[in-house]
Design an enzyme around this catalytic site. Structure first.
Site, PDB file in Angstrom:
ATOM      1  CG  ASP A 177      14.533  38.410 -25.196  1.00 25.06           C
ATOM      2  OD1 ASP A 177      14.963  38.138 -24.065  1.00 25.06           O
ATOM      3  OD2 ASP A 177      13.322  38.560 -25.436  1.00 25.06           O
ATOM      4  CG  ASP A 222      20.109  40.479 -20.938  1.00 23.22           C
ATOM      5  OD1 ASP A 222      20.746  40.774 -19.922  1.00 23.22           O
ATOM      6  OD2 ASP A 222      18.869  40.519 -20.984  1.00 23.22           O
ATOM      7  CG  ASP A 259       9.617  48.706 -16.814  1.00 23.48           C
ATOM      8  OD1 ASP A 259      10.541  49.162 -17.510  1.00 23.48           O
ATOM      9  OD2 ASP A 259       9.706  48.559 -15.585  1.00 23.48           O
TER      10      ASP A 259
END
Length: 417
Positions: A208, A246, A396
């Protein structure tokens, strides 16, 4: 002279910070929270189309990132000294009930009768998973809720449309001494049940871009060893590996040298996983259709060894983009990538039944719906499977604490409202 050198150091630091800010603002990332003792994983992805600098405050260990949309909060299995309890075979997805809201969405969950036989891989040595035999891991928050709330009026819909369907199992803790047993507890149970598990290793260093889900292995050498330990638990049955969400699409924050080193490590990971289990199908990160162009993503995938060391790509992890858009994007990426004709794609369809939300919403947005049920019978050229990588109903951070199962949210997704 020393003042000039100091000024240059300051300028270089400013450029690095600006590069990181730009990457965070323009990327779709996964934010994962790992419970150190229980192994509970909470993951979150973002979407370049849905920027939002505000983020919910939580008192939980993982703090939410500044980016939209979120991947799954799946429970990482703990290592077991005895044989794990085998999961009961996942039932075929039920057709939509008459009481559910009718919709013409191209992504409404498909009934089993609509499924067509999947395209068989033309790769030379790795067979495609057969049929709809995906594995449902018996440990998850939704299953805990279903078992404890049999009298809840929401129970039947949540059970039949979410809990009874197979989903991915995430491994986000850097736990080199335990990961082999944890992986083996899933793969051995799946093999006994005659099912195909979906595993998500998520421990790449610099995860990240050092943002809210930072963590993973301390360096690439340690990561290589961790992947080796992960691979040692794969066994000999069919398994799908969604390798490091990612890790490629969100790599622009790295320097050119750091990016080359990461991509080399991912290539080694693909090679290691296949060497440990030739029946494993390993998919590399292609982001999603709202992020990089297919040509840019293919170039990065090529640099990461995807042509030689993968079985294809994955898209839309924890995001909301329409399945048809993702399938078309994946085919463009694969065409630009080149490589063996057997390369395919898997798409996360867990929450994309109504497509992406409007107005930049990302945190448990209203009006979303379950997407197509997990299956390896997609009927789409070059699309090997629709998977639920993000576990529907795990928040979330707006409708519930980040990464926790929220029955109201799950019920809304199941109803498509």
């Amino acid at each position: 002279m020393s003042g000039l050198r100091a000024q240059r150091r300051i300028e270089r630091a400013e450029r690095r910070r600006a590069r990181r800010r730009n990457a965070m603002a323009a990327a779709a990332s996964v934010v994962v929270a790992v419970g150190a003792v229980t192994g509970v994983v909470s993951a979150v992805t973002a979407d370049v189309d849905h920027r939002n600098t505000a983020r919910p405050e939580t008192g939980e260990t993982p703090v939410q990132g500044p980016l939209p949309a979120r991947p799954t909060a799946s429970r990482t299995p703990s290592a077991q000294t005895s044989a794990p309890r085998p999961a009961s075979p996942s039932p075929s997805p039920p057709p939509a009930s008459p009481s559910s809201r009718a919709r013409e969405s191209r992504d409404s969950p498909a009934s089993p009768s609509a499924a067509r036989p999947t395209r068989q891989s033309s790769g030379p040595s790795r067979a495609a998973p057969v049929g709809d035999g995906l594995y449902r891991h018996p440990e998850s928050q939704v299953l805990d809720w279903v078992r404890a709330n049999r009298d809840d009026p929401r129970h039947p819909l949540i059970k039949s449309r979410i809990a009874d369907r197979p989903a991915a199992v995430w491994f986000a803790a850097y736990d080199p001494g335990a990961v082999t047993a944890r992986v083996r507890s899933v793969t051995s149970a799946a093999e006994r049940a005659g099912r195909v598990p979906v595993l998500v290793p998520y421990a790449i260093p610099g995860r990240d871009c050092g943002g809210a889900s930072q963590g993973g292995a301390p360096d690439l050498g340690s990561y290589d060893r961790w992947i080796g330990a992960f691979a040692a638990g794969l066994g000999g049955g069919e398994v799908i590996v969604v390798l490091e969400p990612d890790s490629i699409a969100l790599s622009d924050c790295l320097s050119a040298g750091e990016r080359r080193a990461r991509f080399a490590s991912l290539a080694r990971a693909g090679r290691t996983l296949h060497a440990a289990n030739p029946r494993a199908k390993v998919y590399f990160d292609a982001g999603h259709s709202g992020w990089h162009s297919a040509e840019k993503q293919a170039a990065a995938l090529r640099a990461a060894g995807a042509r030689s060391h993968s079985d294809g790509v994955f898209t839309n992890v924890s995001n909301f983009h329409h399945t048809a858009d993702e399938a078309a994007y994946a085919r463009r990426v694969l065409a630009a990538l080149g490589g063996p004709p057997g390369l395919g794609a898997v798409i996360d369809t867990s929450r994309n039944g109504n497509g992406p939300p409007a107005g930049g919403q990302w945190c448990d947005p209203a009006g979303r719906a379950l997407g197509r049920a997990p299956t390896t019978r997609t009927g789409e050229a070059k699309v090997d499977a629709y998977l639920w990588v993000k576990l529907p109903g795990e928040s979330d951070g707006c409708k519930g604490a980040a990464g926790t199962f929220t029955p109201d949210y799950a019920y809304q997704l199941a109803r498509g409202t």
